[in-house]
Scaffold this active site. Structure first.
Site, PDB file in Angstrom:
ATOM      1  N   SER A   7      46.521  57.368  15.371  1.00 29.44           N
ATOM      2  CA  SER A   7      46.363  56.642  16.442  1.00 29.44           C
ATOM      3  C   SER A   7      47.437  56.283  17.663  1.00 29.44           C
ATOM      4  O   SER A   7      47.874  57.676  17.924  1.00 29.44           O
ATOM      5  CB  SER A   7      47.312  54.554  16.056  1.00 29.44           C
ATOM      6  OG  SER A   7      48.031  55.375  15.493  1.00 29.44           O
ATOM      7  N   LYS A  47      41.122  52.934  27.768  1.00 28.83           N
ATOM      8  CA  LYS A  47      41.087  52.308  25.854  1.00 28.83           C
ATOM      9  C   LYS A  47      39.772  51.633  25.576  1.00 28.83           C
ATOM     10  O   LYS A  47      39.671  50.264  26.121  1.00 28.83           O
ATOM     11  CB  LYS A  47      42.435  51.640  25.708  1.00 28.83           C
ATOM     12  CG  LYS A  47      42.815  52.072  24.205  1.00 28.83           C
ATOM     13  CD  LYS A  47      43.995  51.717  24.258  1.00 28.83           C
ATOM     14  CE  LYS A  47      44.169  51.928  22.661  1.00 28.83           C
ATOM     15  NZ  LYS A  47      43.571  51.365  21.467  1.00 28.83           N
ATOM     16  N   LYS A  99      47.611  60.774  28.569  1.00 28.85           N
ATOM     17  CA  LYS A  99      48.053  62.065  28.050  1.00 28.85           C
ATOM     18  C   LYS A  99      48.441  62.357  29.040  1.00 28.85           C
ATOM     19  O   LYS A  99      47.978  63.108  29.692  1.00 28.85           O
ATOM     20  CB  LYS A  99      45.875  61.989  27.470  1.00 28.85           C
ATOM     21  CG  LYS A  99      46.194  61.292  26.371  1.00 28.85           C
ATOM     22  CD  LYS A  99      44.385  61.751  26.099  1.00 28.85           C
ATOM     23  CE  LYS A  99      44.288  60.317  24.908  1.00 28.85           C
ATOM     24  NZ  LYS A  99      42.360  61.176  24.892  1.00 28.85           N
ATOM     25  N   CYS A 139      30.010   5.666  25.964  1.00 27.83           N
ATOM     26  CA  CYS A 139      30.015   6.820  26.407  1.00 27.83           C
ATOM     27  C   CYS A 139      32.167   6.063  26.730  1.00 27.83           C
ATOM     28  O   CYS A 139      32.384   4.223  27.048  1.00 27.83           O
ATOM     29  CB  CYS A 139      30.125   5.828  27.717  1.00 27.83           C
ATOM     30  SG  CYS A 139      31.184   6.543  29.516  1.00 27.83           S
ATOM     31  N   CYS A 191      25.145  10.140  29.026  1.00 32.16           N
ATOM     32  CA  CYS A 191      25.876   8.434  30.039  1.00 32.16           C
ATOM     33  C   CYS A 191      24.889   7.701  30.346  1.00 32.16           C
ATOM     34  O   CYS A 191      24.792   8.435  31.129  1.00 32.16           O
ATOM     35  CB  CYS A 191      27.596   8.516  30.294  1.00 32.16           C
ATOM     36  SG  CYS A 191      27.849   6.986  31.471  1.00 32.16           S
TER      37      CYS A 191
END
Ligand code: IVH
Length: 671
Positions: free
Chosen positions: A83, A116, A291, A409, A427
């Protein structure tokens, strides 16, 4: 006996189909029409059916394996699948870079920057160029054999292209689902009454871990490769970026967002650029990865227990969090639609505090099965309104309460109805309902409508409550003394508001039409209408048939427009507005498809010197151009002003032609 000719034809077809698969799925640049591809594939299938002895395991017809599995078998990763350590802010990235430089005793490091991806890690094993195995990461040492399923992913080559690859090559990468693929999959699931996936990541994981490869084959999976595992009988280049370039040459799909930079500052610039474009990528990323690019330096730095020292993931702020639903209220909108809103325990998502999430309508509450008291996952992606993704059912308390839409309402006590075939409950109070009146006024005053500065929620509420404003036309009769008498309103703000009202009278036809708030008539439609009819009078007189000749105007919208202009009270309001002195210059009429720039799409970035971006947009649109908010392959030009944003980089990446300000002016002048 199979004749040599047939064998040769089969080999030829296989090569052709593989080549076009590669162009379509890996490069994203098809060179033949789909129909032609289908013909090649069908001919190959036909010949293979006739001469089964010619079928090979890596034939493009053999992606979907026959039999479902009982279970996945285990696979041991000789080179563990690790990981990554995380960095959550700029300081942690600088620390990471400093640590590595200290260890190596160098002044500056070169980094490969990657996205990623938010999917799941998979290792592909190629022996003599043939895909022999694919495994999930599992716990990093032991994974599951998902070969059958991975073979169905079209961007994963069953055999490598070209030459020079090691005899054994393990390629590692992320299997994921594009946003479009995810949407289409969920639509299908919903149509067949099956469970919806919460996000592309879950959908990808669920699809890959299917025991029936036939089901996996129907799922829109894709894979980007970002590294290697076991390598035997051959050598890879000495730079990570060159290794990935090599993988690409061998037919594997590699993200096109890979960039090589120098130092922490280079990494941080990449982070900011990707943070700005992440929502335009077509797939979900949850951060970027840096990296160390030189493999020798990677080796010198080595590994910690579960992660390499030479890489770090720089995460974006999370866009999903857990929180609780404290209550569900309804809001009454401009058209009377009742929108249920979840009141949430405040939580920070994507860098902002969220306290509410819309639940859209009754069906949505049912579909998501949200109850008051539930723990839920909320998401806020980019500028999108926060939404509830999913209820965490395991955490539902006994006291959780189901929500019912009110029958009356909450604002005006009028009856609430739900028209058959419509999702919204409404309404029936119309302009008798203070909430509808208030919303209509706020919409009229909003920035993209009449742009009346200083007319906010609180003030409109007071104006409606006091009875000063019944319809939008009353706004223009407001007096300074009257306004100054309102709580929290001084003489100065009152004068400012009257001034803003006066200023708003000089407007455009598009703004005015949009401000009227005709049901289902948004900005884009008003723009088309204004262009098509050229004047308010022509639009008012148009009948339903004429209205439907306008692009994007269907029977429902045409009906709404026609009804709006036929109602006596609307006509009265219109007349009073015009009498108050609202005016504009009628736009030039452009018949659809006839502007000089018709069919062309422009994207604007940066600040222009000679006009605002909105003006430039309007002028381009007058010539028939379409304006888009993000750069894609279909963009004709990107207009670049001073201090441009990430769109410039995106344009350069995609090779979209750029237009500087002077060139834009020339183009507009010639038009
Ligand atoms: S490199 C030895 N590169 O993130 C290096 N991982 O948090 C190991 N991931 O398990 C991974 N995009 O599933 C690497 N460009 C990328 C990546 C990436 C996504 C995932 C991968 C890994 C996890 C680690």
């Amino acid at each position: 006996m199979v004749s040599k000719d047939v064998a040769r034809r089969v080999a030829f077809l296989r090569e052709q189909v593989n080549e076009h698969n590669f162009r379509y799925y890996v490069l994203d640049e098809p060179t033949i029409p789909d129909a032609e591809y289908d013909r090649l594939l069908r001919e190959l299938e036909g010949l293979e059916a006739q001469y089964p002895e010619l079928v090979t395991p890596d034939s493009p017809t053999q992606r979907v394996g026959a039999e479902p599995l009982d279970a996945f078998s285990e696979i041991h990763h000789e080179v563990p699948m690790l990981s990554l350590g995380n960095a959550f802010d700029d300081g942690e990235v600088r620390d990471f870079d400093r640590r590595l430089r200290d260890r190596l005793g160098v002044d500056e490091l070169e980094y490969a920057c990657e996205t990623k991806l938010d999917g799941l890690a998979v290792s592909l094993r190629y022996e003599r160029g043939k895909l022999v195995r694919a495994a999930t990461r599992g716990d990093g040492t032991i994974g599951e054999d998902v070969t059958q399923n991975v073979r169905t992913i079209k961007s994963v080559p069953l055999s490598l292209r070209g030459r020079g690859f090691p005899q054994v090559l393990e390629v590692r990468g992320e299997v994921f689902m594009t946003r479009d693929g995810f949407r289409a999959l969920n639509e299908m699931q919903s149509k067949h009454g099956q469970k919806l996936f919460a996000n592309p990541r879950n959908a990808a994981a669920g699809s890959l871990r299917q025991l029936h490869p036939r089901i996996t084959a129907e799922r829109p999976l894709d894979m980007f490769c970002y590294g290697t595992g076991v390598v035997e009988g051959g050598e890879l280049p000495g730079r990570h970026s060159d290794i990935l370039a090599g993988l690409k040459d061998w037919g594997l799909k590699v993200s096109s967002e890979l960039v090589v930079v120098k130092g922490a500052e280079g990494c941080l610039a990449y982070y900011r650029r990707m943070a700005a474009v992440r929502h335009d990528l077509g797939y979900a990323i949850d951060g970027v990865v840096y990296k160390v690019n030189l493999i020798q330096q990677q080796q010198a730095l080595g590994y910690r227990t579960r992660a390499p020292r030479w890489a770090v993931a720089h995460k974006f702020p999370p866009e999903e969090e857990l929180t609780k639903v404290l209550a569900i209220d309804v809001q009454v909108g401009r058209t009377g639609a009742l929108t249920p809103v979840a009141r949430l325990e405040p939580v920070i998502v994507g860098g902002a505090t969220i306290t509410n999430a819309t639940l859209h309508n009754e069906d949505e509450i049912k579909r998501k099965d949200v109850m008051v008291g539930d723990t839920v996952i909320v998401r806020r992606a980019g500028d999108v309104i926060p939404e509830i993704v999913q209820v965490v059912k395991e955490r539902r308390p006994k006291s959780a309460r189901r929500y019912r839409m009110p029958k009356r309402c909450p604002i005006c006590n009028s009856e609430v109805v739900r028209v058959a075939g419509e999702a919204a409950s409404r309404c029936t109070g119309g302009l008798y309902c203070a909430a509808q009146r208030m919303r209509a006024i706020l919409h009229f005053a909003s920035r993209r409508a009449m742009d009346i500065e200083g007319l906010g929620d609180k003030l409109v509420e007071q104006l409606v409550e006091k009875g000063y404003v019944q319809t939008v036309a009353d706004l223009y009769g407001l007096q300074v003394e009257q306004l100054a008498g309102l709580p929290r309103m001084g003489a100065k703000s009152a004068a400012n508001l009257v001034h803003a009202l006066e200023k708003s009278k000089s407007t455009t036809l598009v703004r005015f039409l949009y401000a009227l708030g005709i049901r289902d008539v948004g900005e884009a439609t008003t723009e088309t209408l204004a262009k098509h009819f050229g004047s308010l009078k022509a639009l008012q007189e148009a009948d339903v048939e004429t209205l439907q000749q306008v692009p994007d105007v269907g029977p429902v919208v045409a009906g709404n427009i026609s009804v709006f202009f036929r109602q006596a009270h609307n006509r009265a309001v219109l007349k009073r507005l015009l009498d108050a002195g609202i005016r504009w210059e009628d736009p030039p009429r452009v018949a659809p498809g006839q502007g000089k720039l018709s069919g062309q799409t422009f994207v604007l970035t940066g600040t222009l010197k000679s006009m605002t971006r909105d003006e430039a947009k309007k002028r381009l649109q007058t010539l028939g151009a379409k304006i888009a908010s993000s750069v894609s392959k279909n963009t004709t030009y990107v207009v670049v002003g001073g201090d441009p944003g990430s769109k410039l980089a995106r344009a350069e990446q995609l090779g979209v032609p750029l237009l500087k300000e002077q060139a834009l002016l020339n183009l507009l002048k010639r038009g």
